[in-house]
Design a protein around this motif. Structure first.
Motif, PDB file in Angstrom:
ATOM      1  N   VAL A 160      -6.174  -8.271 -60.130  1.00  0.00           N
ATOM      2  CA  VAL A 160      -7.320  -8.577 -60.998  1.00  0.00           C
ATOM      3  C   VAL A 160      -8.655  -8.353 -60.276  1.00  0.00           C
ATOM      4  O   VAL A 160      -9.717  -8.674 -60.803  1.00  0.00           O
ATOM      5  CB  VAL A 160      -7.254 -10.034 -61.521  1.00  0.00           C
ATOM      6  CG1 VAL A 160      -6.039 -10.223 -62.401  1.00  0.00           C
ATOM      7  CG2 VAL A 160      -7.253 -11.027 -60.363  1.00  0.00           C
ATOM      8  N   THR A 161      -8.566  -7.805 -59.049  1.00  0.00           N
ATOM      9  CA  THR A 161      -9.811  -7.565 -58.307  1.00  0.00           C
ATOM     10  C   THR A 161     -10.415  -6.217 -58.730  1.00  0.00           C
ATOM     11  O   THR A 161      -9.739  -5.191 -58.630  1.00  0.00           O
ATOM     12  CB  THR A 161      -9.521  -7.553 -56.790  1.00  0.00           C
ATOM     13  OG1 THR A 161      -8.937  -8.801 -56.432  1.00  0.00           O
ATOM     14  CG2 THR A 161     -10.807  -7.322 -55.994  1.00  0.00           C
ATOM     15  N   PRO A 162     -11.651  -6.224 -59.208  1.00  0.00           N
ATOM     16  CA  PRO A 162     -12.293  -4.959 -59.593  1.00  0.00           C
ATOM     17  C   PRO A 162     -12.402  -4.014 -58.385  1.00  0.00           C
ATOM     18  O   PRO A 162     -12.729  -4.450 -57.284  1.00  0.00           O
ATOM     19  CB  PRO A 162     -13.690  -5.383 -60.059  1.00  0.00           C
ATOM     20  CG  PRO A 162     -13.584  -6.832 -60.368  1.00  0.00           C
ATOM     21  CD  PRO A 162     -12.540  -7.386 -59.452  1.00  0.00           C
ATOM     22  N   GLY A 163     -12.092  -2.751 -58.608  1.00  0.00           N
ATOM     23  CA  GLY A 163     -12.212  -1.761 -57.526  1.00  0.00           C
ATOM     24  C   GLY A 163     -10.914  -1.495 -56.805  1.00  0.00           C
ATOM     25  O   GLY A 163     -10.813  -0.562 -56.025  1.00  0.00           O
ATOM     26  N   VAL A 164      -9.914  -2.331 -57.069  1.00  0.00           N
ATOM     27  CA  VAL A 164      -8.589  -2.106 -56.461  1.00  0.00           C
ATOM     28  C   VAL A 164      -7.764  -1.290 -57.440  1.00  0.00           C
ATOM     29  O   VAL A 164      -7.536  -1.701 -58.579  1.00  0.00           O
ATOM     30  CB  VAL A 164      -7.889  -3.441 -56.142  1.00  0.00           C
ATOM     31  CG1 VAL A 164      -6.448  -3.191 -55.687  1.00  0.00           C
ATOM     32  CG2 VAL A 164      -8.658  -4.186 -55.068  1.00  0.00           C
ATOM     33  N   GLY A 165      -7.357  -0.087 -56.983  1.00  0.00           N
ATOM     34  CA  GLY A 165      -6.580   0.789 -57.863  1.00  0.00           C
ATOM     35  C   GLY A 165      -5.130   0.378 -57.933  1.00  0.00           C
ATOM     36  O   GLY A 165      -4.540   0.280 -58.993  1.00  0.00           O
ATOM     37  N   SER A 166      -4.587   0.130 -56.749  1.00  0.00           N
ATOM     38  CA  SER A 166      -3.180  -0.303 -56.719  1.00  0.00           C
ATOM     39  C   SER A 166      -2.942  -1.100 -55.447  1.00  0.00           C
ATOM     40  O   SER A 166      -3.697  -0.984 -54.483  1.00  0.00           O
ATOM     41  CB  SER A 166      -2.247   0.917 -56.746  1.00  0.00           C
ATOM     42  OG  SER A 166      -2.460   1.696 -55.584  1.00  0.00           O
ATOM     43  N   ALA A 167      -1.889  -1.897 -55.459  1.00  0.00           N
ATOM     44  CA  ALA A 167      -1.512  -2.678 -54.282  1.00  0.00           C
ATOM     45  C   ALA A 167      -0.009  -2.851 -54.281  1.00  0.00           C
ATOM     46  O   ALA A 167       0.608  -3.086 -55.326  1.00  0.00           O
ATOM     47  CB  ALA A 167      -2.196  -4.047 -54.312  1.00  0.00           C
ATOM     48  N   ARG A 168       0.596  -2.655 -53.111  1.00  0.00           N
ATOM     49  CA  ARG A 168       2.051  -2.836 -53.035  1.00  0.00           C
ATOM     50  C   ARG A 168       2.425  -3.335 -51.645  1.00  0.00           C
ATOM     51  O   ARG A 168       1.775  -2.979 -50.642  1.00  0.00           O
ATOM     52  CB  ARG A 168       2.788  -1.545 -53.370  1.00  0.00           C
ATOM     53  CG  ARG A 168       2.662  -0.497 -52.321  1.00  0.00           C
ATOM     54  CD  ARG A 168       3.431   0.772 -52.675  1.00  0.00           C
ATOM     55  NE  ARG A 168       3.353   1.666 -51.528  1.00  0.00           N
ATOM     56  CZ  ARG A 168       4.195   1.656 -50.516  1.00  0.00           C
ATOM     57  NH1 ARG A 168       5.221   0.805 -50.502  1.00  0.00           N
ATOM     58  NH2 ARG A 168       4.054   2.476 -49.499  1.00  0.00           N
ATOM     59  N   ALA A 169       3.453  -4.177 -51.631  1.00  0.00           N
ATOM     60  CA  ALA A 169       3.933  -4.737 -50.358  1.00  0.00           C
ATOM     61  C   ALA A 169       4.879  -3.744 -49.694  1.00  0.00           C
ATOM     62  O   ALA A 169       5.699  -3.106 -50.366  1.00  0.00           O
ATOM     63  CB  ALA A 169       4.663  -6.046 -50.620  1.00  0.00           C
ATOM     64  N   LEU A 170       4.689  -3.550 -48.386  1.00  0.00           N
ATOM     65  CA  LEU A 170       5.570  -2.627 -47.651  1.00  0.00           C
ATOM     66  C   LEU A 170       6.940  -3.287 -47.493  1.00  0.00           C
ATOM     67  O   LEU A 170       7.030  -4.493 -47.194  1.00  0.00           O
ATOM     68  CB  LEU A 170       4.981  -2.324 -46.265  1.00  0.00           C
ATOM     69  CG  LEU A 170       4.087  -1.083 -46.166  1.00  0.00           C
ATOM     70  CD1 LEU A 170       2.884  -1.179 -47.092  1.00  0.00           C
ATOM     71  CD2 LEU A 170       3.633  -0.881 -44.717  1.00  0.00           C
ATOM     72  N   ASP A 171       8.004  -2.509 -47.723  1.00  0.00           N
ATOM     73  CA  ASP A 171       9.339  -3.086 -47.567  1.00  0.00           C
ATOM     74  C   ASP A 171       9.766  -3.028 -46.094  1.00  0.00           C
ATOM     75  O   ASP A 171       9.038  -2.519 -45.239  1.00  0.00           O
ATOM     76  CB  ASP A 171      10.348  -2.365 -48.479  1.00  0.00           C
ATOM     77  CG  ASP A 171      10.444  -0.889 -48.172  1.00  0.00           C
ATOM     78  OD1 ASP A 171      10.112  -0.513 -47.006  1.00  0.00           O
ATOM     79  OD2 ASP A 171      10.794  -0.105 -49.067  1.00  0.00           O
ATOM     80  N   THR A 172      10.941  -3.544 -45.823  1.00  0.00           N
ATOM     81  CA  THR A 172      11.419  -3.653 -44.437  1.00  0.00           C
ATOM     82  C   THR A 172      11.519  -2.285 -43.760  1.00  0.00           C
ATOM     83  O   THR A 172      11.132  -2.119 -42.592  1.00  0.00           O
ATOM     84  CB  THR A 172      12.811  -4.326 -44.429  1.00  0.00           C
ATOM     85  OG1 THR A 172      12.700  -5.559 -45.151  1.00  0.00           O
ATOM     86  CG2 THR A 172      13.278  -4.612 -43.009  1.00  0.00           C
ATOM     87  N   ALA A 173      12.012  -1.297 -44.499  1.00  0.00           N
ATOM     88  CA  ALA A 173      12.169   0.053 -43.916  1.00  0.00           C
ATOM     89  C   ALA A 173      10.820   0.632 -43.514  1.00  0.00           C
ATOM     90  O   ALA A 173      10.676   1.241 -42.439  1.00  0.00           O
ATOM     91  CB  ALA A 173      12.862   0.975 -44.924  1.00  0.00           C
ATOM     92  N   GLU A 174       9.812   0.422 -44.375  1.00  0.00           N
ATOM     93  CA  GLU A 174       8.473   0.965 -44.065  1.00  0.00           C
ATOM     94  C   GLU A 174       7.877   0.240 -42.853  1.00  0.00           C
ATOM     95  O   GLU A 174       7.232   0.857 -42.008  1.00  0.00           O
ATOM     96  CB  GLU A 174       7.552   0.818 -45.274  1.00  0.00           C
ATOM     97  CG  GLU A 174       7.886   1.801 -46.407  1.00  0.00           C
ATOM     98  CD  GLU A 174       7.060   1.526 -47.649  1.00  0.00           C
ATOM     99  OE1 GLU A 174       6.438   2.480 -48.151  1.00  0.00           O
ATOM    100  OE2 GLU A 174       7.040   0.358 -48.110  1.00  0.00           O
TER     101      GLU A 174
END
Lengths: 301, 223
Positions: free
Chosen positions: A92-106
């Motif tokens: 819900v933050t303006p200006g943030v296009g996408s966000a994702r948590a890195l998984d264990t492999a990454e």
């Protein structure tokens, strides 16, 4: 403008009879040719450095400004909840296009260069990383930091500014040094041509006195020397530029592994920039010789 | 043509010439004599603008020397031909190009026929492609004379033109100067050769100026 072009044309075409009144200058001729060639060769590399570091600075600034990372350090039992909370805030933050948590492999892949591929990521208290991609306008980093510290105390926003700025500043400094080098090369060439012209003028003192005696104007005598040194500087710089461009073209091609050094060169229309060096050298030689000639002639009645 | 009004000149603060007032008129023939170091060459240099007077006024063709720019001096030298004792040539150019040099620097091309006639007049038809170092002293003096007159100057200044020549060659050069004067060119010859002056006075109404004690005086009848 028309008068200037007329003078330029007269300088290039010359007057064969006027050219003959000044004898061949011997060592001074070679000195001018060689120094112009060497300076042009160096100028190509200084130009390549400036343009390459300019591209690098833009690339770093552009790429890094589009990304940010949120690092969550929390006890294992709270990690999932905090991660979810942070993702909700980012959504819900303006200006943030996408966000994702890195998984264990990454995460393992990220740490592999330092700890090897067999690192037991699951059993170590490694922070959870969330990769954030900005939209074009970007987000308010300070505001987001305040909100994260209030709602998810274990979360820390790293918008890359802290380590991006020195890199970009270093690249821009390198670019400035490249341009400064170009200026110094131009100055050194002017000094070399001036010395060569003064040597030629001193060696031809008797010629100058004879020409004055039979009614030659200062500008006539100066022009004979100026034309000679300008054309020599142009020829030397053209050869030096060509050699420099060939040397730059033979540098290893840019690749990800090679980094900065393999990117040292020209790209696209950047190859046109070195073509400005020979005319620039000719202009420097023109004014340096003209000033030296007129200064010397003032001492002869 | 050239007027000196109370002109003085010297080197390093000590006066060499002073109080000179005289006129070199169109068509005149003057000799300038005096011992070595008296100031004969200095006087000639004042005439063609190589030196500027420390006092007084020199007017050449109506223009004040003090107001002349360097370009004005260059233009003055196209109206005054100069023959030096040591000549001064461009050693890398053949004789014909050296003789045509005043035309070249004025941006004019030499007429091949006129140049040929001029070289024939000074007896150098066979040396047109010779380089100056290969010429004898007499040939160099005659070449310098040809170069000095190629612009048809209104005045010719000659500084010890026979200094390195034997008597026969000196008379030959004198004959050329007299011919030139008869065509209307004013002549001023600086020399210490009294025999040359006497030989000239037999051919032309030449006046003799003598430098004595820093002053230029009209010489008496003994010459």
């Amino acid at each position: 403008m028309r008068a200037f072009l007329g003078r330029l044309g007269a300088l290039l075409t010359g007057d064969p009879r006027a050219d003959r009144v000044v004898p061949p200058s011997g060592a001074a001729a070679w000195l001018t040719l060689l120094s112009a060639g060497a300076m042009a060769f160096l100028a190509v590399f200084a130009l390549a450095l400036s343009l390459a570091t300019g591209r690098l600075a833009e690339r770093w600034a552009g790429a890094l400004s589009q990304g940010a990372t949120v690092r969550i350090s929390a006890p294992a039992e709270q990690m999932a909840a905090q991660t979810r909370l942070v993702l909700d805030i980012l959504a819900v933050t303006p200006g943030v296009g996408s966000a994702r948590a890195l998984d264990t492999a990454e995460t393992r892949a990220l740490l592999a260069p330092w700890f090897g591929p067999d690192l037991p990521v699951d059993s170590l208290p490694i922070p959870q990383l969330i990769e954030v991609t900005e939209t074009g306008d970007g987000f308010d980093a300070e505001g987001l930091k305040l909100r994260l510290s209030a709602e998810a105390p274990g979360a820390t926003l790293d918008d890359h500014q802290r380590w991006r700025r020195p890199l970009v500043a270093a690249a821009e400094r390198l670019r400035s040094l490249g341009f400064l080098s170009l200026g110094l090369i131009g100055g050194a060439m002017a000094a070399m041509v001036t010395l060569a012209a003064q040597a030629a003028l001193a060696a031809n003192g008797q010629v100058i006195r004879t020409l004055r005696l039979v009614g030659a104007r200062d500008i006539y005598i100066a022009r004979a020397f100026v034309r000679r040194f300008t054309l020599r500087a142009l020829a030397g710089a053209a050869a030096g530029t060509l050699a420099g461009m060939i040397a730059v073209a033979l540098l290893p091609a840019a690749d990800e592994a090679g980094g900065f050094l393999t990117g040292l060169g020209f790209a696209g229309t950047g190859w046109l920039w070195p073509l400005a060096i020979p005319p620039f050298a000719a202009i420097v030689a023109f004014w340096a010789t003209r000033a030296a000639a007129l200064r010397t002639l003032r001492e002869v009645q | 043509m050239i007027e000196f009004q109370n002109v003085a000149h010297g080197y390093g603060g000590s006066p060499l010439l002073s109080g000179m007032t005289l006129t070199l008129a169109p068509g005149s023939f003057h000799f300038l004599t005096g011992p070595s170091g008296a100031g004969k060459s200095t006087f000639l240099k004042l005439c063609y603008g190589e030196l500027t007077p420390v006092a007084g006024r020199i007017s050449a063709f109506g223009q004040d020397r003090a107001e002349m720019s360097r370009d004005d001096v260059a233009r003055l030298r196209r109206r005054i031909g100069v023959v030096h004792q040591d000549c001064q040539f461009l050693d890398h150019l053949p004789l014909e190009e050296n003789v045509a040099l005043p035309l070249t620097v004025a941006g004019r091309a030499a007429d091949a026929t006129e140049l040929k006639e001029l070289l024939s007049w000074v007896g150098l038809s066979g040396q047109v492609r010779s380089l100056p170092p290969s010429l004898s002293g007499g040939e160099r003096q005659r070449a310098a004379l040809a170069r000095a007159v190629i612009m048809s100057p209104e005045m010719l200044l000659a500084d010890e033109p026979t200094g390195n020549l034997d008597w026969e060659m000196s008379l030959r050069l004198l004959t050329l100067l007299v011919e030139l004067n008869r065509m209307g060119t004013a002549i001023l010859v600086a020399t210490h050769d009294l025999n040359l002056i006497r030989a000239a006075k037999a051919q032309v109404a030449a006046r003799v100026l003598r430098i004595k004690g820093g002053q230029v005086q009209m010489a008496g009848a003994e010459l």
